[in-house]
Design a protein around this motif. Structure first.
Motif, PDB file in Angstrom:
ATOM      1  N   ASP A   1      12.215   8.293  21.586  1.00  0.00           N
ATOM      2  CA  ASP A   1      11.576   9.148  22.565  1.00  0.00           C
ATOM      3  C   ASP A   1      11.744  10.614  22.186  1.00  0.00           C
ATOM      4  OD1 ASP A   1      10.796   6.966  23.988  1.00  0.00           O
ATOM      5  OD2 ASP A   1      12.331   7.157  25.514  1.00  0.00           O
ATOM      6  N   LEU A   2      10.753  11.402  22.552  1.00  0.00           N
ATOM      7  CA  LEU A   2      10.740  12.831  22.270  1.00  0.00           C
ATOM      8  C   LEU A   2      10.604  13.589  23.575  1.00  0.00           C
ATOM      9  CD1 LEU A   2       8.193  12.480  19.359  1.00  0.00           C
ATOM     10  CD2 LEU A   2      10.639  12.849  19.115  1.00  0.00           C
ATOM     11  N   ASN A   3      10.901  14.862  23.551  1.00  0.00           N
ATOM     12  CA  ASN A   3      10.818  15.691  24.745  1.00  0.00           C
ATOM     13  C   ASN A   3      10.166  17.017  24.386  1.00  0.00           C
ATOM     14  OD1 ASN A   3      11.673  16.027  27.598  1.00  0.00           O
ATOM     15  ND2 ASN A   3      12.726  17.790  26.735  1.00  0.00           N
ATOM     16  N   VAL A   4       9.324  17.517  25.285  1.00  0.00           N
ATOM     17  CA  VAL A   4       8.692  18.814  25.097  1.00  0.00           C
ATOM     18  C   VAL A   4       8.842  19.606  26.389  1.00  0.00           C
ATOM     19  CG1 VAL A   4       6.388  17.986  25.745  1.00  0.00           C
ATOM     20  CG2 VAL A   4       6.611  20.017  24.332  1.00  0.00           C
ATOM     21  N   SER A   5       9.171  20.880  26.259  1.00  0.00           N
ATOM     22  CA  SER A   5       9.278  21.759  27.418  1.00  0.00           C
ATOM     23  C   SER A   5       7.905  22.242  27.844  1.00  0.00           C
ATOM     24  CB  SER A   5      10.149  22.972  27.085  1.00  0.00           C
ATOM     25  OG  SER A   5      11.460  22.579  26.857  1.00  0.00           O
ATOM     26  N   VAL A   6       7.739  22.434  29.141  1.00  0.00           N
ATOM     27  CA  VAL A   6       6.519  22.999  29.698  1.00  0.00           C
ATOM     28  C   VAL A   6       6.848  24.404  30.182  1.00  0.00           C
ATOM     29  CG1 VAL A   6       4.779  22.804  31.517  1.00  0.00           C
ATOM     30  CG2 VAL A   6       5.657  20.738  30.392  1.00  0.00           C
ATOM     31  N   ASP A   7       6.183  25.403  29.631  1.00  0.00           N
ATOM     32  CA  ASP A   7       6.378  26.801  30.001  1.00  0.00           C
ATOM     33  C   ASP A   7       5.025  27.495  29.898  1.00  0.00           C
ATOM     34  OD1 ASP A   7       7.231  29.371  30.502  1.00  0.00           O
ATOM     35  OD2 ASP A   7       8.253  29.619  28.593  1.00  0.00           O
ATOM     36  N   ILE A   8       4.249  27.428  30.978  1.00  0.00           N
ATOM     37  CA  ILE A   8       2.883  27.960  30.986  1.00  0.00           C
ATOM     38  C   ILE A   8       2.794  29.033  32.066  1.00  0.00           C
ATOM     39  CG2 ILE A   8       0.438  27.406  31.276  1.00  0.00           C
ATOM     40  CD1 ILE A   8       1.186  24.485  30.484  1.00  0.00           C
ATOM     41  N   VAL A   9       2.233  30.195  31.720  1.00  0.00           N
ATOM     42  CA  VAL A   9       2.155  31.304  32.681  1.00  0.00           C
ATOM     43  C   VAL A   9       0.729  31.829  32.863  1.00  0.00           C
ATOM     44  CG1 VAL A   9       4.526  32.030  32.297  1.00  0.00           C
ATOM     45  CG2 VAL A   9       2.724  33.008  30.903  1.00  0.00           C
ATOM     46  N   ALA A  21      -2.896   9.903  14.190  1.00  0.00           N
ATOM     47  CA  ALA A  21      -3.978   8.961  13.888  1.00  0.00           C
ATOM     48  C   ALA A  21      -3.501   7.515  14.034  1.00  0.00           C
ATOM     49  CB  ALA A  21      -4.500   9.197  12.479  1.00  0.00           C
ATOM     50  N   GLY A  22      -4.303   6.717  14.747  1.00  0.00           N
ATOM     51  CA  GLY A  22      -4.015   5.301  14.897  1.00  0.00           C
ATOM     52  C   GLY A  22      -2.925   4.965  15.907  1.00  0.00           C
ATOM     53  N   ARG A  23      -2.405   5.974  16.640  1.00  0.00           N
ATOM     54  CA  ARG A  23      -1.324   5.734  17.606  1.00  0.00           C
ATOM     55  C   ARG A  23      -1.660   6.364  18.957  1.00  0.00           C
ATOM     56  NH1 ARG A  23       4.166   6.426  14.054  1.00  0.00           N
ATOM     57  NH2 ARG A  23       3.534   4.978  12.418  1.00  0.00           N
ATOM     58  N   HIS A  24      -0.974   5.885  19.991  1.00  0.00           N
ATOM     59  CA  HIS A  24      -1.126   6.418  21.340  1.00  0.00           C
ATOM     60  C   HIS A  24       0.095   7.240  21.727  1.00  0.00           C
ATOM     61  CE1 HIS A  24      -4.746   4.334  22.645  1.00  0.00           C
ATOM     62  NE2 HIS A  24      -4.281   3.230  22.097  1.00  0.00           N
ATOM     63  N   VAL A  25      -0.116   8.301  22.494  1.00  0.00           N
ATOM     64  CA  VAL A  25       0.972   9.050  23.126  1.00  0.00           C
ATOM     65  C   VAL A  25       1.234   8.367  24.466  1.00  0.00           C
ATOM     66  CG1 VAL A  25       1.716  11.254  24.100  1.00  0.00           C
ATOM     67  CG2 VAL A  25       0.274  11.216  22.042  1.00  0.00           C
ATOM     68  N   ARG A  26       2.493   8.039  24.719  1.00  0.00           N
ATOM     69  CA  ARG A  26       2.874   7.372  25.964  1.00  0.00           C
ATOM     70  C   ARG A  26       3.923   8.228  26.667  1.00  0.00           C
ATOM     71  NH1 ARG A  26       1.024   1.939  25.036  1.00  0.00           N
ATOM     72  NH2 ARG A  26       0.407   1.735  22.870  1.00  0.00           N
ATOM     73  N   ILE A  27       3.571   8.757  27.822  1.00  0.00           N
ATOM     74  CA  ILE A  27       4.490   9.589  28.586  1.00  0.00           C
ATOM     75  C   ILE A  27       5.391   8.677  29.411  1.00  0.00           C
ATOM     76  CG2 ILE A  27       4.660  11.330  30.409  1.00  0.00           C
ATOM     77  CD1 ILE A  27       2.068  12.534  29.271  1.00  0.00           C
ATOM     78  N   CYS A  28       6.701   8.903  29.275  1.00  0.00           N
ATOM     79  CA  CYS A  28       7.706   8.063  29.939  1.00  0.00           C
ATOM     80  C   CYS A  28       8.320   8.740  31.151  1.00  0.00           C
ATOM     81  CB  CYS A  28       8.805   7.703  28.949  1.00  0.00           C
ATOM     82  SG  CYS A  28       8.175   6.943  27.442  1.00  0.00           S
ATOM     83  N   GLY A 111       8.861  22.858  33.271  1.00  0.00           N
ATOM     84  CA  GLY A 111       9.280  21.466  33.328  1.00  0.00           C
ATOM     85  C   GLY A 111       9.456  20.882  31.957  1.00  0.00           C
ATOM     86  N   SER A 112       9.386  19.564  31.889  1.00  0.00           N
ATOM     87  CA  SER A 112       9.460  18.888  30.595  1.00  0.00           C
ATOM     88  C   SER A 112       8.760  17.544  30.672  1.00  0.00           C
ATOM     89  CB  SER A 112      10.906  18.701  30.134  1.00  0.00           C
ATOM     90  OG  SER A 112      11.566  17.763  30.925  1.00  0.00           O
ATOM     91  N   ILE A 113       8.393  17.048  29.521  1.00  0.00           N
ATOM     92  CA  ILE A 113       7.732  15.747  29.394  1.00  0.00           C
ATOM     93  C   ILE A 113       8.466  14.961  28.330  1.00  0.00           C
ATOM     94  CG2 ILE A 113       5.605  14.573  28.706  1.00  0.00           C
ATOM     95  CD1 ILE A 113       4.047  16.972  29.773  1.00  0.00           C
ATOM     96  N   SER A 114       8.872  13.733  28.672  1.00  0.00           N
ATOM     97  CA  SER A 114       9.443  12.806  27.705  1.00  0.00           C
ATOM     98  C   SER A 114       8.347  11.846  27.284  1.00  0.00           C
ATOM     99  CB  SER A 114      10.613  12.030  28.319  1.00  0.00           C
ATOM    100  OG  SER A 114      11.652  12.902  28.643  1.00  0.00           O
ATOM    101  N   TYR A 115       8.227  11.603  25.988  1.00  0.00           N
ATOM    102  CA  TYR A 115       7.133  10.762  25.507  1.00  0.00           C
ATOM    103  C   TYR A 115       7.546  10.041  24.227  1.00  0.00           C
ATOM    104  CZ  TYR A 115       6.313  14.402  22.013  1.00  0.00           C
ATOM    105  OH  TYR A 115       6.459  15.280  20.972  1.00  0.00           O
ATOM    106  N   THR A 116       6.730   9.096  23.862  1.00  0.00           N
ATOM    107  CA  THR A 116       6.874   8.416  22.583  1.00  0.00           C
ATOM    108  C   THR A 116       5.473   8.221  22.010  1.00  0.00           C
ATOM    109  OG1 THR A 116       7.894   6.518  21.477  1.00  0.00           O
ATOM    110  CG2 THR A 116       6.807   6.082  23.576  1.00  0.00           C
ATOM    111  N   ILE A 117       5.398   8.035  20.711  1.00  0.00           N
ATOM    112  CA  ILE A 117       4.110   7.808  20.054  1.00  0.00           C
ATOM    113  C   ILE A 117       4.219   6.530  19.227  1.00  0.00           C
ATOM    114  CG2 ILE A 117       2.447   8.701  18.373  1.00  0.00           C
ATOM    115  CD1 ILE A 117       3.348  11.526  19.105  1.00  0.00           C
ATOM    116  N   PHE A 118       3.370   5.557  19.559  1.00  0.00           N
ATOM    117  CA  PHE A 118       3.295   4.338  18.741  1.00  0.00           C
ATOM    118  C   PHE A 118       1.984   3.650  18.951  1.00  0.00           C
ATOM    119  CE2 PHE A 118       5.426   2.885  22.602  1.00  0.00           C
ATOM    120  CZ  PHE A 118       4.826   1.686  22.868  1.00  0.00           C
TER     121      PHE A 118
END
Length: 118
Positions: A1-9, A21-28, A111-118
């Motif tokens: 699993d990976l994590n990305v910060s959300v910081d939008i103004v 390519a060939g994979r889906h992003v899945r938000i956990c 905020g933040s988003i935890s996700y995986t790609i497969f």
């Protein structure tokens, strides 16, 4: 699993996760909090800001069709185990799609988003 910060103004479309390519992003798990009135949509698509083959992941493909937050409101969704939304959803997401956030107002969205790609 990976994590990305959300910081939008700004009221904009922001690339959050670049598709593979060939994979889906899945938000956990996702949590976001906005300092002011803000409409927030999470979308999938291709291009620098998911502008091609766009599909909605938490509603439609515009900020108004996403979550409609009042000032000092947010959301926490998912525990990090299993998918809560992804580019493989029924609204038309495809393999290789990236994930972007559209905001309607120039207020802080954090905020933040935890996700995986497969």
């Amino acid at each position: 699993d990976l994590n990305v910060s959300v910081d939008i103004v700004t009221a904009t479309t922001t690339l959050i996760v670049t598709g593979v390519a060939g994979r889906h992003v899945r938000i956990c798990a996702i949590h976001m909090f906005t300092a002011g009135i803000n409409n927030v949509a999470i979308i999938a698509g291709t291009g620098a800001t998911c502008g091609t083959s766009t599909s909605g992941m938490n509603g439609g493909i515009t900020a108004a069709e996403g979550w409609n937050f009042v000032a000092n409101q947010g959301i926490a969704y998912g525990s990090g185990f299993g998918q809560v939304m992804g580019t493989n959803n029924d609204s038309g997401g495809a393999t290789g799609d990236s994930v972007c956030i559209i905001t309607s107002a120039a207020v802080q969205l954090s905020g933040s988003i935890s996700y995986t790609i497969f």
